[in-house]
Design an enzyme around this catalytic site. Structure first.
Site, short mmCIF file in Angstrom:
data_model
loop_
_atom_site.label_atom_id
_atom_site.label_comp_id
_atom_site.label_asym_id
_atom_site.label_seq_id
_atom_site.Cartn_x
_atom_site.Cartn_y
_atom_site.Cartn_z
N ASP A 37 43.61 36.01 31.61
CA ASP A 37 44.50 37.16 31.59
C ASP A 37 45.86 36.81 32.18
OD1 ASP A 37 43.54 36.85 34.18
OD2 ASP A 37 42.38 38.68 34.17
N HIS A 39 35.23 44.81 36.96
CA HIS A 39 35.97 44.23 35.83
C HIS A 39 35.74 42.72 35.73
CE1 HIS A 39 39.65 43.68 38.66
NE2 HIS A 39 39.41 42.46 38.23
N GLU A 61 38.96 46.73 32.61
CA GLU A 61 38.64 47.75 33.61
C GLU A 61 37.58 48.72 33.06
OE1 GLU A 61 39.55 47.27 36.49
OE2 GLU A 61 41.70 47.09 36.84
N ASP A 93 35.49 46.74 41.13
CA ASP A 93 35.14 47.84 40.23
C ASP A 93 34.37 47.36 39.00
OD1 ASP A 93 37.08 46.58 38.71
OD2 ASP A 93 38.43 48.31 38.60
C1 GLP Z 1 41.54 39.59 39.38
C2 GLP Z 1 41.44 38.81 38.06
C3 GLP Z 1 40.00 38.53 37.73
C4 GLP Z 1 39.29 38.15 39.02
C5 GLP Z 1 39.15 39.37 39.87
C6 GLP Z 1 38.60 39.10 41.27
O1 GLP Z 1 42.32 40.70 39.35
N1 GLP Z 1 42.08 39.37 36.92
O2 GLP Z 1 39.92 37.51 36.75
O3 GLP Z 1 38.02 37.66 38.74
O4 GLP Z 1 40.32 40.13 39.89
O5 GLP Z 1 39.55 38.48 42.09
P1 GLP Z 1 39.17 37.73 43.43
O6 GLP Z 1 38.42 36.52 43.02
O7 GLP Z 1 40.47 37.41 44.10
O8 GLP Z 1 38.31 38.67 44.22
#
Ligand code: GLP
Length: 257
Positions: free
Chosen positions: A67, A138, A143, A136
């Site tokens: 993304d 995702h 989302e 959440d």
């Molecule tokens: C982000 C990314 C995801 C990631 C998630 C968790 O916003 N878009 O690909 O897996 O949220 O992030 P983190 O690993 O920093 O907890």
């Protein structure tokens, strides 16, 4: 879905790196799907260490990010293309131009999303997709409420995700973009292997839903229950809500035997 509950994030990094290394030994031209966020950083450190030791090479590999934020300048350090270059691509031997991300700077994001989905297909699809998970539920930036069949698309971030990610933007939620382009759940489901990593107690509820909850758009990651080759790597705090944790441990050990 196979679930490993391991002592530390570093142990998880070793297991994940082993899978990537053995894939690249079998298929040096494999296509990797890369995740951003803090969760995969120990894995990217481990891959870098193995590259420096001459144990792994990305010289014939392509990568596709999950993304990208919409609305950041192209050189913003927290843009995901820059993030992935900083933490992995520039530290190892990916060929120039082999690391791809959604191009959110063309002025036509819907077209850019469609082009990105096509580029993944044209590359032969993703062999191994690394995933984190949002609190959440995702994956990528899909989302709650999104379509399980979605392709790469423009999406809107929840307030919780923006709050969670504010730590990368001086703790200021108003600096976190509201939109993104993300691989869709349908796109992610086409990967040959999905390797999801979750660490820390903050992910325990999302992990409980992912592994033991009903498949529901309320928790987008639950679609991975339908993935024929999904592996979930957890540390103890992330696994603390799992009812059948002891069974998963037994299955994991027996699979390694
Ligand atoms: C982000 C990314 C995801 C990631 C998630 C968790 O916003 N878009 O690909 O897996 O949220 O992030 P983190 O690993 O920093 O907890």
């Amino acid at each position: 879905m196979r679930i490993a509950i391991l002592p530390t994030p570093e142990d998880i990094a070793v297991v994940a790196a082993d899978r990537i290394q053995s894939l690249l030994e079998r298929k040096p031209s494999a296509v990797l799907g890369l995740a951003t966020g803090s969760t995969p950083l120990p894995l990217y450190d481990e891959l870098t260490k193995r590259y420096e030791a001459g144990e792994i090479s990305f010289a014939n590999t392509q990568s596709f990010n999950l993304d990208e934020y919409v609305g950041l300048p192209e050189d913003h350090p927290e843009g995901y293309a820059n993030f992935i270059h900083r933490f992995l691509v520039d530290r190892v031997d990916f060929p120039k131009g082999a690391a791809h991300g959604p191009n959110v700077w063309t002025g036509d994001n819907d077209q850019a999303a469609a082009n990105y989905d096509k580029a993944i297909r044209d590359a032969g699809g993703i062999d191994l997709q690394i995933l984190g998970i949002g609190a959440d539920g995702h994956i990528g930036f899909n989302e709650p409420g999104g379509s399980f069949a979605s392709r790469t698309h423009v999406d809107v971030l929840t307030e919780q995700t923006r709050r969670d990610n504010a730590r990368f933007f001086d703790g200021d939620i108003t600096k976190v973009p509201t939109h993104c382009i993300t691989q869709g759940l349908g796109t992610i489901m086409e990967s040959g292997e999905a390797l999801l990593i979750a660490t820390g107690a903050g992910k325990a509820e999302a992990v409980r839903q992912l592994v033991e909850g009903a498949i529901s758009a309320r928790w987008p990651a639950t679609i991975l229950q339908m993935h024929p080759n999904a592996i979930v790597l957890l540390d103890e705090p992330a696994a603390q809500g799992l009812e059948l944790a002891d069974f998963y441990r037994e299955v994991w050990v027996k699979h390694q035997a």
